[in-house]
Design a protein around this motif. Structure first.
Motif, PDB file in Angstrom:
ATOM      1  N   PRO A  57       6.792   9.986   9.944  1.00  0.00           N
ATOM      2  CA  PRO A  57       8.210  10.035   9.472  1.00  0.00           C
ATOM      3  C   PRO A  57       8.545   8.660   8.914  1.00  0.00           C
ATOM      4  N   PHE A  58       7.300   7.865   8.644  1.00  0.00           N
ATOM      5  CA  PHE A  58       7.734   6.515   8.075  1.00  0.00           C
ATOM      6  C   PHE A  58       7.533   6.209   6.676  1.00  0.00           C
ATOM      7  N   VAL A  59       7.908   4.863   6.116  1.00  0.00           N
ATOM      8  CA  VAL A  59       7.445   4.955   4.513  1.00  0.00           C
ATOM      9  C   VAL A  59       6.441   3.709   4.685  1.00  0.00           C
ATOM     10  N   LYS A  60       5.644   3.926   3.692  1.00  0.00           N
ATOM     11  CA  LYS A  60       4.784   2.523   3.531  1.00  0.00           C
ATOM     12  C   LYS A  60       5.334   1.410   2.854  1.00  0.00           C
ATOM     13  N   VAL A  61       5.226   0.254   3.170  1.00  0.00           N
ATOM     14  CA  VAL A  61       5.464  -0.954   2.767  1.00  0.00           C
ATOM     15  C   VAL A  61       4.662  -1.396   1.376  1.00  0.00           C
ATOM     16  N   THR A  62       5.385  -1.560   0.216  1.00  0.00           N
ATOM     17  CA  THR A  62       4.450  -2.275  -0.606  1.00  0.00           C
ATOM     18  C   THR A  62       4.217  -3.662  -0.549  1.00  0.00           C
ATOM     19  N   LYS A  63       3.307  -4.465  -1.111  1.00  0.00           N
ATOM     20  CA  LYS A  63       2.944  -5.734  -1.240  1.00  0.00           C
ATOM     21  C   LYS A  63       4.232  -6.333  -1.677  1.00  0.00           C
ATOM     22  N   GLY A  64       4.966  -5.959  -2.808  1.00  0.00           N
ATOM     23  CA  GLY A  64       6.261  -6.718  -3.201  1.00  0.00           C
ATOM     24  C   GLY A  64       7.171  -6.761  -2.185  1.00  0.00           C
ATOM     25  N   GLU A  65       7.435  -5.715  -1.280  1.00  0.00           N
ATOM     26  CA  GLU A  65       8.286  -5.655  -0.288  1.00  0.00           C
ATOM     27  C   GLU A  65       8.126  -6.873   0.804  1.00  0.00           C
ATOM     28  N   TYR A  66       6.607  -6.565   1.093  1.00  0.00           N
ATOM     29  CA  TYR A  66       6.080  -7.445   2.218  1.00  0.00           C
ATOM     30  C   TYR A  66       6.316  -8.995   1.906  1.00  0.00           C
ATOM     31  N   LEU A  67       6.116  -9.130   0.738  1.00  0.00           N
ATOM     32  CA  LEU A  67       6.282 -10.855   0.189  1.00  0.00           C
ATOM     33  C   LEU A  67       7.772 -11.187   0.174  1.00  0.00           C
ATOM     34  N   GLN A  68       8.636 -10.332  -0.264  1.00  0.00           N
ATOM     35  CA  GLN A  68       9.908 -10.563  -0.002  1.00  0.00           C
ATOM     36  C   GLN A  68      10.489 -10.873   1.538  1.00  0.00           C
ATOM     37  N   ALA A  69       9.919 -10.162   2.181  1.00  0.00           N
ATOM     38  CA  ALA A  69      10.290 -10.048   3.638  1.00  0.00           C
ATOM     39  C   ALA A  69       9.937 -11.459   4.156  1.00  0.00           C
ATOM     40  N   MET A  70       8.662 -11.873   3.767  1.00  0.00           N
ATOM     41  CA  MET A  70       7.886 -12.991   4.396  1.00  0.00           C
ATOM     42  C   MET A  70       8.618 -14.225   3.963  1.00  0.00           C
ATOM     43  N   LEU A 101       1.979  -5.768  -6.924  1.00  0.00           N
ATOM     44  CA  LEU A 101       2.968  -5.360  -6.311  1.00  0.00           C
ATOM     45  C   LEU A 101       3.477  -4.158  -5.782  1.00  0.00           C
ATOM     46  N   GLN A 102       3.121  -3.076  -6.419  1.00  0.00           N
ATOM     47  CA  GLN A 102       3.251  -1.751  -5.886  1.00  0.00           C
ATOM     48  C   GLN A 102       2.405  -1.324  -5.033  1.00  0.00           C
ATOM     49  N   GLU A 103       1.349  -1.902  -5.083  1.00  0.00           N
ATOM     50  CA  GLU A 103       0.230  -1.507  -4.142  1.00  0.00           C
ATOM     51  C   GLU A 103       0.715  -1.355  -2.523  1.00  0.00           C
ATOM     52  N   THR A 104       0.286  -0.464  -1.705  1.00  0.00           N
ATOM     53  CA  THR A 104       0.588  -0.455  -0.177  1.00  0.00           C
ATOM     54  C   THR A 104       0.343  -1.861   0.482  1.00  0.00           C
ATOM     55  N   ALA A 105       0.736  -2.310   1.325  1.00  0.00           N
ATOM     56  CA  ALA A 105       0.763  -3.472   1.949  1.00  0.00           C
ATOM     57  C   ALA A 105      -0.373  -3.153   2.966  1.00  0.00           C
ATOM     58  N   ASN A 134     -13.005  -5.674   8.097  1.00  0.00           N
ATOM     59  CA  ASN A 134     -13.070  -4.175   7.316  1.00  0.00           C
ATOM     60  C   ASN A 134     -11.627  -3.769   7.962  1.00  0.00           C
ATOM     61  N   LYS A 135     -11.063  -4.171   9.017  1.00  0.00           N
ATOM     62  CA  LYS A 135      -9.730  -3.737   9.483  1.00  0.00           C
ATOM     63  C   LYS A 135      -8.667  -4.016   8.724  1.00  0.00           C
ATOM     64  N   ARG A 136      -8.133  -2.884   8.211  1.00  0.00           N
ATOM     65  CA  ARG A 136      -6.996  -2.757   7.217  1.00  0.00           C
ATOM     66  C   ARG A 136      -5.872  -1.816   8.089  1.00  0.00           C
ATOM     67  N   LEU A 137      -4.801  -2.577   8.348  1.00  0.00           N
ATOM     68  CA  LEU A 137      -3.602  -1.648   8.971  1.00  0.00           C
ATOM     69  C   LEU A 137      -2.573  -1.601   7.880  1.00  0.00           C
ATOM     70  N   THR A 138      -2.179  -0.388   7.567  1.00  0.00           N
ATOM     71  CA  THR A 138      -0.928   0.035   6.582  1.00  0.00           C
ATOM     72  C   THR A 138       0.224  -0.594   7.325  1.00  0.00           C
ATOM     73  N   VAL A 139       0.952  -1.085   6.431  1.00  0.00           N
ATOM     74  CA  VAL A 139       2.380  -1.731   6.917  1.00  0.00           C
ATOM     75  C   VAL A 139       3.642  -0.690   6.582  1.00  0.00           C
ATOM     76  N   TYR A 140       4.366  -0.332   7.744  1.00  0.00           N
ATOM     77  CA  TYR A 140       5.351   0.786   7.495  1.00  0.00           C
ATOM     78  C   TYR A 140       6.702   0.296   7.905  1.00  0.00           C
ATOM     79  N   THR A 141       7.823   0.926   7.462  1.00  0.00           N
ATOM     80  CA  THR A 141       9.179   0.788   7.810  1.00  0.00           C
ATOM     81  C   THR A 141       9.984   1.983   8.008  1.00  0.00           C
ATOM     82  N   ILE A 142      11.027   2.008   8.219  1.00  0.00           N
ATOM     83  CA  ILE A 142      11.767   3.261   8.152  1.00  0.00           C
ATOM     84  C   ILE A 142      13.055   3.219   7.330  1.00  0.00           C
ATOM     85  N   ASP A 143      12.925   4.283   6.385  1.00  0.00           N
ATOM     86  CA  ASP A 143      13.675   4.410   5.364  1.00  0.00           C
ATOM     87  C   ASP A 143      15.202   4.418   5.931  1.00  0.00           C
TER      88      ASP A 143
END
Length: 616
Positions: free
Chosen positions: A217-230, A285-289, A314-323
């Protein structure tokens, strides 16, 4: 996952037991083995009728409708399961109360539900009534809008939480336990998201999520949003540290300048790294973080790249948030999703019984329809798929002629060829521990061999009908079969005879096959405290004729004890003799077979049968 642990941890006050006077002796713990097969049930069956008034906690308001759903969860859980080997109680749960240490949970949706605690440390109380001794428990929780995941603390705030959903393997714990509790073949649950979660306190958990669209039930975070949060986290960190330096060094400008020098250096390094990441990913920036570590806790100073980390993984973990829109719906509406999680350590009988009861008894489809497709169950009350009191009856088969013959021989103290046990079931009249998959020793037939055999891998077994103590002088024999290509270096099969008491004595015999036709090996160890001159150590000898190159690698191991003398045979070959082996007056009162192999691996299994003890 941490917020979920905090949610359960917030129940500590509700679950605390009445304390005894400090001068009173500590109550005696009931050995778990004494209660393992006993249905202890619930401390109270609540049968909730629905809430009528709201509850306010911090900034959250839980409506009567939401609180009634939590009560429904409790009713359904109690209707579907009867605690076995543990004493159960159920509590209504909500988001944990805010404190200075969990402000980052402020943004989480209104969560409410029920938690079943199955108390595993028990005592006899007043009138010999069984009561909890401690708060230790196996748990089962059902939550509307419950949070799960690994928070990314570096960028999460009270207004927005960012997190990942790592697999058990990505958490660093391999795949074996995850596979053991796999539910992807379950007729209903296979349609819903599931993960296996590390929990070092109450035991690892299986988690299942019921959502209308069968997705997380979560939404994926984009690289752009992740950079803004950082960027926001970097600026906030600088402001907070500046204030702290000024506060801690008030009136000492020299110290302020000193510490600010270090802080400014770190801050400049973070800003430079942030600038480099923005430049590198400006067209993506629109790619999934995705991040390369479970919990990125630093603010860029130790990572050359936000998304690749150190590189080479090779470990890649998708970043999520709650809408935020979903969070708003959770305030006043019905469940947007339902999380169920339970302790799923299948090596533990209590947890195994809970796991099997949930999968076989609980009607997940009804719950899904009730909230997400209500027309299908309108007017229908909840009923478990199977009665929680269901037990599978063990059926005895026809015993072999050898069993009948030995029963008529007064010299035979014990004989077992598993002929009366059903193939595919636990051997009758034997206790078996559980392997990692929750499987006991199972009776089987081996191609090319007559009779029944019981499998050994990852468990120990002991006869429940053995008359003890054993005779002072006896012959004990048993047949062992090692699977073809039994892995060289794998664990051996142990036989342990012991004399329990304040100063326990024991005799171990461990055997494992050789390889490519080479002899196997036997380890013999004896310890007899207070008996000077008798066995007090171990030695290794060859096991002729026992290798791993045949379809069935079979040998008979025999122990002969008379007076002081102990002899050990493999087949007809005497492989060891001790003139002063076992004290002549000692009588063993326990017998156990064990093999610490992996039942999932065919080349780590052995089989035993024709266990025979004869008085001499």
């Amino acid at each position: 996952m941490r917020a979920r642990a905090a949610l359960i941890g917030s129940l500590a006050l509700l679950c605390s037991l009445s304390g005894m006077a400090q001068t009173a002796p500590r109550p005696t713990r009931i050995p778990p083995s004494e209660l393992e097969d006993k249905v202890l049930g619930w401390m109270k069956v609540y049968d909730y009728k629905g809430a009528t008034v709201p509850i306010t906690l911090d900034h959250r308001v839980y409506s009567p409708a939401q609180l009634s759903i939590a009560q429904l969860f409790a009713n359904w859980m109690q209707a579907s399961y009867l605690p076995k080997g543990a004493l159960g109680d159920v509590f209504q749960i909500r988001n944990p109360k805010l404190s200075p240490y969990n402000q980052d949970t402020t943004s989480l949706p209104n969560a409410y539900g029920a938690l079943a605690k199955l108390y595993v440390q028990l005592k006899y109380g007043v009138n010999n009534k069984i009561e909890p001794l401690t708060g230790d428990s196996t748990n089962w929780a059902m939550e509307a809008n419950g949070f799960y995941g690994e928070p990314i603390q570096a960028i999460s705030t009270a207004q927005r939480r960012y997190f990942t959903l790592p697999t058990f393997e990505q958490q660093g714990y391999g795949t074996e336990l995850d596979k053991a509790t796999d539910i992807t073949s379950h007729p209903v649950l296979k349609q819903f998201p599931t993960i296996f979660v590390r929990n070092s306190v109450t035991g690892n958990e299986r988690l299942i999520v019921l959502t209308k669209d069968h997705q997380h039930p979560f939404v994926k975070v984009t690289k752009g949003e992740y950079l803004q949060a950082m960027e926001a986290a970097v600026l906030k960190k600088y402001a907070d540290e500046t204030q702290k330096i000024a506060r801690d060094n008030k009136g000492n400008q020299k110290s302020i300048d000193y510490f600010m020098g270090y802080l400014n250096g770190y801050h400049a390094k973070r800003l430079e790294a942030l600038k480099g990441n923005r430049e590198k990913y400006k067209d993506r920036l629109q790619e999934t973080a995705e991040v390369a570590t479970l919990q990125p806790t630093d603010l860029l100073e130790n990572y050359p790249d936000l998304f690749d980390g150190y590189g080479g993984t090779n470990k890649r973990l998708t970043v999520y948030t709650i809408d935020p829109k979903v969070t708003e719906l959770c305030k006043t509406g019905g469940p947007q999703w339902i999380v169920m999680h339970w302790t799923a350590d299948l090596r533990d009988p209590i947890s195994l019984n809970l796991h099997n009861s949930i999968l076989n008894n609980f009607d997940f489809q009804y719950v899904y329809d009730y909230f997400f497709d209500p027309a299908k169950v309108k007017g229908q009350p909840y009923k478990p798929l199977r009665s929680p009191s269901f037990t599978e009856t063990a059926v005895a088969g026809k015993a072999s002629e050898a069993t009948a013959k030995t029963a008529a021989d007064p010299a035979v103290v014990f004989f077992e060829d598993f002929s009366a046990s059903t193939v595919g079931k636990k051997p009758l009249n034997w206790y078996s521990t559980l392997d990692n998959t929750g499987t006991t020793s199972l009776v089987t037939e081996l191609k090319g061999l007559d009779g029944h055999w019981t499998s050994m891998a990852g468990m120990e077994i002991k006869p429940t009908g053995l008359k003890t103590p054993l005779p002072r002088d006896f012959d004990l024999s048993y047949d062992v079969v090692a699977a073809e290509t039994y892995r060289w270096g794998a664990k051996g099969l142990y036989l342990k005879l012991s004399k329990t008491g304040a100063s326990p004595s024991f005799l171990y015999v461990k055997i494992r096959p050789g390889f490519d036709g080479r002899p196997g090996e036997i380890e013999i160890e004896g310890r007899f405290p207070g008996a000077a001159g008798y066995m007090d150590g171990s030695k290794w000898v060859a096991a002729p004729g026992f290798s791993n190159n045949l379809l069935n690698n079979r040998v008979t191991v025999t122990l002969k004890k008379k007076g002081d003398l102990l002899q050990v045979f493999v087949g007809e070959t005497k492989v060891a003799e001790y003139e002063k082996g076992i004290p002549p007056g000692l009588q063993f009162d326990a017998l156990v077979f064990s093999l610490a192999g992996n039942a999932a691996l065919p080349d780590e299994r052995m089989f035993i049968s024709n266990v025979k003890i004869t008085a001499r």
